[in-house]
Design a protein around this motif. Sequence first.
Motif, mmCIF file in Angstrom:
data_model
loop_
_atom_site.group_PDB
_atom_site.id
_atom_site.type_symbol
_atom_site.label_atom_id
_atom_site.label_comp_id
_atom_site.label_asym_id
_atom_site.label_seq_id
_atom_site.Cartn_x
_atom_site.Cartn_y
_atom_site.Cartn_z
ATOM 1 N N SER A 40 -1.313 13.384 10.326
ATOM 2 C CA SER A 40 -1.333 13.366 8.855
ATOM 3 C C SER A 40 -2.453 12.462 8.357
ATOM 4 C CB SER A 40 0.019 12.936 8.296
ATOM 5 O OG SER A 40 0.374 11.674 8.793
ATOM 6 N N LYS A 41 -2.794 11.448 9.142
ATOM 7 C CA LYS A 41 -3.886 10.551 8.769
ATOM 8 C C LYS A 41 -5.233 11.270 8.818
ATOM 9 C CE LYS A 41 -4.238 5.751 8.664
ATOM 10 N NZ LYS A 41 -3.289 4.677 8.851
ATOM 11 N N LEU A 50 -0.893 18.999 -6.679
ATOM 12 C CA LEU A 50 0.376 19.721 -6.576
ATOM 13 C C LEU A 50 0.873 20.148 -7.954
ATOM 14 C CD1 LEU A 50 2.024 17.183 -4.114
ATOM 15 C CD2 LEU A 50 0.950 19.343 -3.500
ATOM 16 N N LEU A 64 -6.139 5.573 -5.938
ATOM 17 C CA LEU A 64 -5.180 5.834 -4.858
ATOM 18 C C LEU A 64 -5.721 6.884 -3.883
ATOM 19 C CD1 LEU A 64 -1.705 5.842 -6.654
ATOM 20 C CD2 LEU A 64 -2.535 4.214 -4.972
ATOM 21 N N ALA A 77 -5.633 13.774 6.042
ATOM 22 C CA ALA A 77 -5.888 13.172 4.740
ATOM 23 C C ALA A 77 -7.374 13.028 4.452
ATOM 24 C CB ALA A 77 -5.206 11.812 4.651
ATOM 25 N N LYS A 129 2.251 11.642 1.207
ATOM 26 C CA LYS A 129 2.048 12.250 2.509
ATOM 27 C C LYS A 129 0.628 12.814 2.625
ATOM 28 C CE LYS A 129 4.193 15.429 5.580
ATOM 29 N NZ LYS A 129 4.380 16.846 5.433
ATOM 30 N N SER A 130 0.141 13.418 1.540
ATOM 31 C CA SER A 130 -1.210 13.993 1.577
ATOM 32 C C SER A 130 -2.271 12.909 1.708
ATOM 33 C CB SER A 130 -1.459 14.837 0.326
ATOM 34 O OG SER A 130 -1.894 14.018 -0.738
ATOM 35 N N LEU A 131 -1.892 11.657 1.400
ATOM 36 C CA LEU A 131 -2.829 10.542 1.569
ATOM 37 C C LEU A 131 -2.740 9.957 2.973
ATOM 38 C CD1 LEU A 131 -2.353 8.862 -1.894
ATOM 39 C CD2 LEU A 131 -4.502 9.722 -0.998
ATOM 40 N N GLY A 132 -1.989 10.631 3.850
ATOM 41 C CA GLY A 132 -1.917 10.195 5.231
ATOM 42 C C GLY A 132 -0.808 9.202 5.505
ATOM 43 N N MET A 133 0.070 8.991 4.531
ATOM 44 C CA MET A 133 1.152 8.032 4.740
ATOM 45 C C MET A 133 2.237 8.658 5.611
ATOM 46 S SD MET A 133 3.574 6.345 1.848
ATOM 47 C CE MET A 133 5.322 6.307 2.168
ATOM 48 N N GLU A 154 6.495 11.504 -3.181
ATOM 49 C CA GLU A 154 6.444 11.527 -1.725
ATOM 50 C C GLU A 154 5.406 12.511 -1.182
ATOM 51 O OE1 GLU A 154 10.192 11.537 1.161
ATOM 52 O OE2 GLU A 154 10.528 10.597 -0.777
ATOM 53 N N GLN A 182 -10.652 11.348 -2.882
ATOM 54 C CA GLN A 182 -10.218 11.363 -1.482
ATOM 55 C C GLN A 182 -11.353 11.853 -0.585
ATOM 56 O OE1 GLN A 182 -6.205 12.899 -1.260
ATOM 57 N NE2 GLN A 182 -6.257 13.012 0.963
ATOM 58 N N GLN A 234 -6.929 5.684 -0.485
ATOM 59 C CA GLN A 234 -6.017 5.072 0.494
ATOM 60 C C GLN A 234 -6.290 5.422 1.964
ATOM 61 O OE1 GLN A 234 -1.848 4.818 0.003
ATOM 62 N NE2 GLN A 234 -2.061 3.171 -1.460
ATOM 63 N N PRO A 235 -6.700 6.666 2.268
ATOM 64 C CA PRO A 235 -6.970 6.942 3.684
ATOM 65 C C PRO A 235 -8.091 6.066 4.258
ATOM 66 C CG PRO A 235 -6.805 8.983 2.458
ATOM 67 C CD PRO A 235 -6.771 7.878 1.453
ATOM 68 N N LYS A 257 0.817 -1.215 0.000
ATOM 69 C CA LYS A 257 0.000 0.000 0.000
ATOM 70 C C LYS A 257 0.858 1.275 0.000
ATOM 71 C CE LYS A 257 -3.774 2.223 2.528
ATOM 72 N NZ LYS A 257 -4.824 2.083 3.524
ATOM 73 N N PRO A 258 1.804 1.416 0.957
ATOM 74 C CA PRO A 258 2.666 2.615 0.882
ATOM 75 C C PRO A 258 3.470 2.693 -0.407
ATOM 76 C CG PRO A 258 3.372 1.161 2.677
ATOM 77 C CD PRO A 258 2.047 0.677 2.210
ATOM 78 N N SER A 278 1.316 4.188 -3.073
ATOM 79 C CA SER A 278 1.097 5.633 -2.957
ATOM 80 C C SER A 278 2.367 6.394 -3.323
ATOM 81 C CB SER A 278 0.607 5.997 -1.556
ATOM 82 O OG SER A 278 1.632 5.857 -0.617
ATOM 83 N N TYR A 329 2.540 13.610 -2.551
ATOM 84 C CA TYR A 329 1.184 13.078 -2.667
ATOM 85 C C TYR A 329 0.957 11.963 -1.643
ATOM 86 C CZ TYR A 329 -0.452 15.491 -6.877
ATOM 87 O OH TYR A 329 -0.896 16.430 -7.754
ATOM 88 N N ASP A 349 -5.168 -2.485 0.994
ATOM 89 C CA ASP A 349 -5.635 -1.517 0.010
ATOM 90 C C ASP A 349 -6.721 -2.077 -0.915
ATOM 91 O OD1 ASP A 349 -5.653 1.010 -0.952
ATOM 92 O OD2 ASP A 349 -3.911 0.815 -2.245
#
Lengths: 341, 260
Positions: B79-80, B90, B107, B83, A233-237, A229, B163, B110-111, A220-221, A224, A231, B117
């Motif tokens: 950060s979770k 970006l 993708l 999200a 991070k923005s997905l909560g990774m 990197e 998302q 993912q959160p 999964k990581p 992503s 994006y 996944d």
Amino acid sequence: MKTQRFGIPFLILSLGLVLFFLLNIRLGSVDIPLNAILKSIINDPSVQDSWRIIVMDFRIPKAITACIAGAGLAISGLFMQTLFRNPLAGPFILGISSGASLGVALLILGAGIFGGFLSAMAMEWALPIAASLGAFLVLLSVLLASNKIKNTMSILIIGLMFSSFAAAIISVLSYFSEADKLQQFIFWGFGSLANLSWNQVLILSLVFFVALMYSIRLIKPLNSLLLGENYAKSLGMNTQGNRTQILVITSLFTGVITAFVGPIAFIGLAVPHIARLVFNSSNHKVLLPSSAILGAIILLICDIVAQLPNNEITLPINAITSIFGAPVVIWLLIKKKKIFI
Amino acid sequence: MAKKNIISSKNLSIGYPTKNNPVVITSGIDVSIFEGDFIAILGKNGIGKSTFLKTLTTELAPIEGNIQLMEADLNSYSSKQLASVISVVLTESIPMNQLTVQELIALGRQPYTNWIDNLSERDTEVVNKAMMDTETFDFKDKKIYELSDGMKQRVLIARALAQDTPVMILDEPTVHLDLYHTVQIFKLLKKLVEEQGKTIIISSHELNLSIKFASKLMVMNETTNHFGTTVELIAAKAFETLFPADGISFDSESQQFVIK
């Protein structure tokens, strides 16, 4: 992520793995018929002892080693290419193999220089332990550095620096070494899948299995990270935490494999590319298993070639992987024209 | 009915941290952004638009002052958690890979997905809806590298949409696009604000389009940062501060920038 349907290609790959595994056991300097091999495996007393020993204590451990080394190096290469977003990254990019080489060099060459001695008995474990320690020390240094660094690309350069540093020390050691010690060290560098005892194969398999199970959690990581990197991070990774895990698992694979079979070139760099081209995908749910199986198959084939069936000579496995591998990758790239991570 | 406050800041200073004293890019930022706002941040290159957006997404910490996100301190979000509140598009290009449009958009889930996944029925629904809303469904099986810049941008917006966050932040979403596709993106964003109640914050160099489409603007310059509706900003003579006096001027009657 939704995956395309890949059932049939995976079935073909699995059959290929079984086929080449058997072929690898069947072919060698001594010609042993297939039914004698099967009888050896089920311990049928009608097979002559020399054949049974060759099959059970030599060829089968070697074939298993080839599968594990091929699969592990291919997975490591895949992880490094995704993490560093660099198609030229491989399992040794962190300097793991240099660390292992340094460990072995200190053991073999250092023993000569500093007057230590090594009995043949101790060599079974001394070599892998020295290589593991070397690889582990490099890993530790890279991890310590990576915790101070935000930029993943810098880790790549740090790995390269460790490699140069280790190579320099090895040069110095080589310069002061006697010819026979040097030859022994160079032979280790050729890589060898053979001569692993069942105990060694067991340890290799155990570490491989643990690392493989943990790899599934990293899918999964890794997926992503395909977006980069920021994006991810923005997905909560948790980017740094996952980066550390990816580095540790890669080092575990490459460290233990290098320790037992020496540094094997090409597999880790090229197999992930072959998997991407064959499956036309970047999804790690597809690439992780396909790289592993393809890596195993390719190393089995390279080992068959290196054995030169029905011949006494065995070529260094490291040479075969590169001689046959490099043209294959060049051909695939020219045909497909694009290179991906 | 009073609209929900989404993001607010009071006397905020932003910039980059260094070891001894931080580099302040700009300060005195007062914003209050409400649910359903479409905010465009205007300003010349290097004035701090991206820095501000990076501060909102916690990539950079504020140098002074703090930011409230949905009435809680932005720092208090993990950060979770973040999200599921803020999604981003970006300016950086995504690495060369063989993901399909659908895979890339998925993708965005993912959160919410489990450790391996796997997409639930609801995840698939949201992804499909995101593709419908952005008109990317027709090429969902294409590879990312096969797409034109305009299509790629729609796909990245679809990913942010998948998302499923109340806030979307887009850093220069129309850079590299021709006028037609630029207008299409602005229309799409406006539609998302109106139909789905999203709060969208973009930075842009498309001054006239931003004035036309956005509900509020933030005009950044060296000394002050203005925030408000077009009418408020005209009254405050904010647009005149955007560029040096020669070359481009703001015509308050047509509410447009014109070339002298």
